[in-house]
Scaffold this motif. Structure first.
Motif, short mmCIF file in Angstrom:
data_model
loop_
_atom_site.label_atom_id
_atom_site.label_comp_id
_atom_site.label_asym_id
_atom_site.label_seq_id
_atom_site.Cartn_x
_atom_site.Cartn_y
_atom_site.Cartn_z
N TRP B 36 0.71 -0.71 -0.41
CA TRP B 36 0.10 -0.19 -0.16
C TRP B 36 1.12 1.06 -0.25
CZ3 TRP B 36 -5.34 -0.20 0.32
CH2 TRP B 36 -6.00 -1.20 0.58
N ARG B 57 -4.29 2.71 -2.11
CA ARG B 57 -4.07 1.83 -3.41
C ARG B 57 -4.49 2.46 -4.83
NH1 ARG B 57 -1.33 -3.99 -2.34
NH2 ARG B 57 -0.58 -3.80 -4.50
N GLY B 58 -4.02 2.50 -6.03
CA GLY B 58 -4.80 2.73 -6.83
C GLY B 58 -6.34 1.82 -7.18
N TRP B 59 -6.05 0.63 -7.08
CA TRP B 59 -7.37 -0.27 -7.32
C TRP B 59 -8.27 -0.04 -6.10
CZ3 TRP B 59 -2.09 -1.67 -8.17
CH2 TRP B 59 -2.13 -2.24 -9.36
N PHE B 60 -7.68 -0.21 -4.62
CA PHE B 60 -9.09 -0.38 -3.93
C PHE B 60 -9.55 1.18 -2.44
CE2 PHE B 60 -6.57 -4.18 -3.77
CZ PHE B 60 -7.16 -4.90 -4.81
N GLY B 61 -8.46 1.73 -3.69
CA GLY B 61 -8.59 3.52 -2.61
C GLY B 61 -7.89 3.42 -1.08
N GLN B 62 -8.81 3.95 -0.62
CA GLN B 62 -7.91 4.81 1.00
C GLN B 62 -8.49 4.25 2.59
OE1 GLN B 62 -6.33 7.64 0.75
NE2 GLN B 62 -5.67 6.86 3.47
N LEU B 63 -7.60 3.72 3.09
CA LEU B 63 -8.00 3.46 4.25
C LEU B 63 -6.79 3.94 5.26
CD1 LEU B 63 -6.66 -0.38 4.12
CD2 LEU B 63 -8.81 0.34 3.58
N GLN B 65 -5.67 3.48 9.44
CA GLN B 65 -4.75 2.87 10.22
C GLN B 65 -4.23 3.08 11.91
OE1 GLN B 65 -5.25 -1.04 9.91
NE2 GLN B 65 -5.57 -0.84 8.03
N PRO B 76 -8.05 -1.24 11.54
CA PRO B 76 -8.57 -0.05 11.03
C PRO B 76 -9.71 0.82 11.61
CG PRO B 76 -9.36 -2.21 10.20
CD PRO B 76 -8.43 -2.41 11.47
N ASN B 79 -13.27 5.07 6.92
CA ASN B 79 -11.88 5.28 5.78
C ASN B 79 -13.43 6.66 5.05
OD1 ASN B 79 -13.58 3.26 4.80
ND2 ASN B 79 -12.45 2.14 3.40
N PHE B 102 -13.89 12.61 -3.60
CA PHE B 102 -12.51 12.39 -2.70
C PHE B 102 -11.34 11.36 -3.69
CE2 PHE B 102 -11.49 8.50 0.27
CZ PHE B 102 -10.22 9.93 1.01
#
Lengths: 104, 371
Positions: B36, B57-63, B65, B76, B79, B102
């Motif tokens: 990430w 990540r570009g694939w899965f967006g924002q987390l 933590q 987590p 988000n 966003f």
């Protein structure tokens, strides 16, 4: 509710602590069918850390690099509210979530 | 004070380094969130074991933590960054209007006195706050609703809110910086905002001294002198002595005044550090020589610091959030490069050494001084 099998990308399995396939209880709509949106809602319910990893925050649409496959078909361009194949709703086949190959 | 904890965000995960007060030997833990992009990682001044991280990540967006044990374990938290009400539009790269959307979190700024409160600067430029330990985020929409916001446009990295400065003497007073809108300040805890760009000149603007539209790369301030602000702009190093009311250029004798990172010595409010970068098209140090420049006079007169830094064939960049100082005596200075080196100086910049050589590209560096 009906149990649906879901195969997630390794990154998301690791994030959510899932080994192998996830089997989740999914809402069935009034026509007795299961939609991709209902599967994603159930994933969010069971694994809150996955919320907004497959859908965009504002629009709720599929994230650009996420693909949905089932029964040897690419369902990515179907509406999220469209019914999934009966074999997925019956738990005979999984809904496969793919992180698109990108980045060189 | 017994030691330091260095928090490093990289393109492929986060790392936590610890050392005692000598800062001779660092232990390295990580990568956390492997794979990430961690734009920022930061620790609470109120509870040093409370850490925040922003992997995306570009694939899965924002987390987002959170750690409650100094980075040993992470959980987590929410988000969900939902802009409040009508989102409106800003300018896109091609001059068309684009709805606010966003994309990611660039910067996390914990409250100075409440471990459960943290601020987030995001792309598209917005300011959010959590007051419940990350369980939920609320936008401070007054910033995005500023009358000039429809004219804001993204810098090359996106339209990001990347800097949040909270005045330690009055936490209701804040400054934020947005690429490319410039600096805005608030006196009421982020409810309302005014521009703070007088004195800035940007030749890429139709009106170079416009009120808004400046590509500010980073702000820094000394905790004892919050009214004195330093800025690394796209081009130009600037200084304000009146809390952003007006700015004066202090680039002075720097070899180039382009750059990203800037920071202030922990004990000497007039001692400032920058890392000059050749230009906006050549994101590497002039001549392939990696040099931190230090001014002991609040700018204008700058001294190159080279001991321990590569002086040939070095073509890395130092990003805006990738420099930090500790509070020990003498002050330690740290920065990370896009080549994956993490450099530390235990003597205020006189000498340096790489405490990590081969990390992924470093995006952010923060330092906690541990009791």
């Amino acid at each position: 509710m009906t149990p649906v099998r879901v195969v997630l990308p390794a990154t998301l399995r690791s994030l959510a602590g899932i080994s192998g396939e996830a089997v989740i209880d999914v809402d069935v709509d009034g026509d007795g069918e299961v939609t991709t949106a209902a599967v994603l809602d159930a994933l969010d319910r069971c694994y809150p850390v996955l919320r907004w990893t497959l859908r965009e925050q504002q629009s709720g649409s599929r994230r650009p690099f996420i693909r949905f496959f089932a029964c040897q078909e690419d369902l990515s361009l179907e509406l999220l509210d469209a019914p999934l194949p009966a074999a997925v709703a019956a738990g005979r086949e999984p809904l496969v979530v793919i992180g698109a190959i990108a980045g060189g | 004070m017994s030691g330091v904890r260095v928090l490093v965000g990289t393109r492929k995960g986060a790392f936590v380094l610890t050392a005692d007060g000598t800062r001779d030997d660092f232990s390295v833990e990580g990568p956390f969130f492997p794979g990430w992009e961690v734009y920022h990682l930061n620790g609470s001044p109120a509870d040093p074991d409370r850490l925040w991280a922003a992997p995306s990540r570009g694939w899965f967006g924002q987390l987002v933590q959170r750690s409650d044990d100094g980075g040993k374990s992470w959980q987590p938290v929410s988000n969900e960054f939902a802009y409040e009400g009508e989102t409106g539009t800003h300018q896109h790269y091609d001059g068309t209007s684009k709805p606010w959307s966003f994309l990611r979190t660039w910067h996390l700024e914990p409250s100075l006195d409440d471990p459960d409160t943290v601020w987030a600067g995001v792309e598209d430029a917005g300011l959010f706050r959590s007051s419940d330990g990350g369980t939920s985020w609320q936008e401070l929409p007054g910033l995005r609703r500023h009358e000039t916001a429809p004219s804001w446009a993204p810098g090359a990295g996106g339209m990001c809110l990347h800097t949040i400065l909270i005045d330690p003497t009055d936490p209701a007073r804040m400054h934020v910086a947005i690429s490319a809108a410039g600096v805005l300040r608030s006196g009421d805890g982020g409810e309302s905002w005014s521009l703070a760009n007088r004195g800035l000149r940007s030749e890429f603007l139709p009106v170079p001294d416009a009120d808004a539209g400046h590509c500010v790369h980073r702000l820094a301030a000394h905790r004892d002198r919050p009214e004195v602000l330093y800025m690394q702009k796209h081009w130009d190093v600037m200084r304000s002595d009146d809390g952003g009311g007006s700015w004066t250029e202090v680039s002075g004798d720097l070899p180039t005044d382009f750059g990203f990172a800037i920071d202030v010595h922990a004990h000497e409010p007039e001692t400032v550090y920058v890392v000059p970068i050749t230009s906006d098209s050549e994101h590497f140090p002039p001549g392939g020589q990696l040099r931190v420049y230090r001014s002991r006079s609040g700018g204008n007169e700058w001294q190159p610091l080279t001991e321990g830094l590569p002086q040939r064939h070095c073509y890395v960049n130092v990003l805006r959030d990738a420099m930090a100082v500790d509070l020990l005596e003498p002050c330690g200075v740290y920065f990370g490069t896009t080549g994956g080196q993490l450099y530390a100086s235990p003597d205020s910049g006189d000498s340096w050494r790489a405490i990590c050589h081969d990390l992924p590209a470093v995006m952010s560096v923060e330092v906690q001084t541990l009791p």
